[in-house]
Design a protein around this motif. Sequence first.
Motif, short mmCIF file in Angstrom:
data_model
loop_
_atom_site.label_atom_id
_atom_site.label_comp_id
_atom_site.label_asym_id
_atom_site.label_seq_id
_atom_site.Cartn_x
_atom_site.Cartn_y
_atom_site.Cartn_z
N ILE A 285 -21.39 7.18 -48.25
CA ILE A 285 -22.22 8.32 -48.65
C ILE A 285 -22.20 8.46 -50.18
N GLY A 286 -21.07 8.16 -50.81
CA GLY A 286 -21.00 8.21 -52.28
C GLY A 286 -21.96 7.25 -52.93
N ASP A 287 -22.02 6.04 -52.41
CA ASP A 287 -22.95 5.04 -52.93
C ASP A 287 -24.39 5.47 -52.69
N ALA A 288 -24.66 6.02 -51.51
CA ALA A 288 -26.01 6.50 -51.19
C ALA A 288 -26.43 7.61 -52.14
N LEU A 289 -25.54 8.54 -52.42
CA LEU A 289 -25.86 9.64 -53.34
C LEU A 289 -26.20 9.09 -54.72
N GLU A 290 -25.45 8.10 -55.16
CA GLU A 290 -25.72 7.48 -56.46
C GLU A 290 -27.09 6.80 -56.48
N ASP B 125 -30.28 21.74 -37.46
CA ASP B 125 -29.57 22.74 -38.26
C ASP B 125 -28.94 22.15 -39.51
N TYR B 126 -28.79 20.84 -39.56
CA TYR B 126 -28.13 20.18 -40.68
C TYR B 126 -29.10 19.39 -41.56
N GLY B 127 -30.39 19.52 -41.31
CA GLY B 127 -31.37 18.83 -42.14
C GLY B 127 -31.72 17.44 -41.66
N VAL B 128 -31.40 17.13 -40.40
CA VAL B 128 -31.72 15.83 -39.83
C VAL B 128 -33.10 15.92 -39.16
N ASP B 129 -33.92 14.93 -39.38
CA ASP B 129 -35.26 14.92 -38.80
C ASP B 129 -35.29 14.31 -37.40
N PHE B 130 -34.46 13.29 -37.17
CA PHE B 130 -34.42 12.66 -35.85
C PHE B 130 -33.10 11.93 -35.69
N ARG B 131 -32.79 11.58 -34.45
CA ARG B 131 -31.60 10.77 -34.16
C ARG B 131 -32.06 9.59 -33.30
N ILE B 132 -31.35 8.48 -33.43
CA ILE B 132 -31.73 7.29 -32.68
C ILE B 132 -30.50 6.42 -32.46
N ALA C 292 -33.21 6.35 -57.72
CA ALA C 292 -34.35 5.67 -57.10
C ALA C 292 -34.97 6.58 -56.05
N ARG C 293 -36.22 6.31 -55.73
CA ARG C 293 -36.94 7.08 -54.72
C ARG C 293 -36.88 6.33 -53.40
N LEU D 251 -26.59 14.90 -48.82
CA LEU D 251 -27.86 14.30 -49.24
C LEU D 251 -28.88 15.37 -49.60
N ARG D 252 -28.97 16.39 -48.78
CA ARG D 252 -29.91 17.49 -49.06
C ARG D 252 -29.47 18.26 -50.30
N GLY D 253 -28.17 18.34 -50.52
CA GLY D 253 -27.63 19.09 -51.64
C GLY D 253 -28.00 18.53 -53.01
N ILE D 254 -28.28 17.23 -53.08
CA ILE D 254 -28.70 16.66 -54.37
C ILE D 254 -30.21 16.64 -54.51
N GLY D 255 -30.90 17.23 -53.53
CA GLY D 255 -32.35 17.37 -53.66
C GLY D 255 -33.19 16.39 -52.87
N TYR D 256 -32.59 15.55 -52.02
CA TYR D 256 -33.40 14.64 -51.22
C TYR D 256 -34.13 15.45 -50.15
N THR D 257 -35.46 15.35 -50.15
CA THR D 257 -36.28 16.13 -49.21
C THR D 257 -37.00 15.27 -48.18
N GLY D 258 -36.87 13.96 -48.28
CA GLY D 258 -37.53 13.07 -47.34
C GLY D 258 -36.86 13.07 -45.98
N PRO D 259 -37.42 12.32 -45.05
CA PRO D 259 -36.86 12.28 -43.70
C PRO D 259 -35.52 11.54 -43.65
N ILE D 260 -34.64 12.10 -42.81
CA ILE D 260 -33.33 11.49 -42.57
C ILE D 260 -33.18 11.32 -41.07
N GLY D 261 -32.87 10.10 -40.66
CA GLY D 261 -32.60 9.81 -39.26
C GLY D 261 -31.15 9.41 -39.10
N VAL D 262 -30.47 10.04 -38.17
CA VAL D 262 -29.08 9.69 -37.88
C VAL D 262 -29.08 8.59 -36.84
N VAL D 263 -28.34 7.52 -37.15
CA VAL D 263 -28.26 6.35 -36.30
C VAL D 263 -26.83 6.25 -35.77
#
Length: 145
Positions: free
Chosen positions: A46-51, A106-113, A56-57, A80-92
């Motif tokens: 998650i640290g690397d993803a935040l960076e 409730d946690y800002g997840v758009d879908f799960r798969i 990058a977009r 992820l939402r806390g740093i301003g990412y507003t795009g879709p997030i899917g939990v895998v």
Amino acid sequence: MITETGRRNAVKVLFVDDEFIEFRALKKKIADLSEPAVEVEYSPSIGDALEKIRFARFDLILLDNRLLPNADFRETVPELRGIGYTGPIGVVSTDISGGYFQEFPDYGVDFRIGKDEIDAQTLQHIIREYVTYDVPDFWKDDYSI
């Protein structure tokens, strides 16, 4: 190959999983996806993803449910939402049957798969459902009748 760097108008996907083998499996599963063009980038934590998100977009994030040292998506997605990412997030996840998965909106997840459900057609459907991209010119004729 779908991961050519510098492709124009490619849908940029960030795949976050602490096991690189899962990323390689994803790339193989979606290798046949030709439309839309997709660029997949890997983050092992998650640290690397935040960076990466800071510099990058990304049009879509596919996030492993459990990333150490975090417990699950209930901790990582708010980061992820806390740093301003507003795009879709899917939990895998290997197993999406746990009761807490019902709380995902409730946690800002758009879908799960499930990891076993991801293939080229599924990713194409997810992109069409959650990511805005230009319809190819040859499709536009279909809608002009």
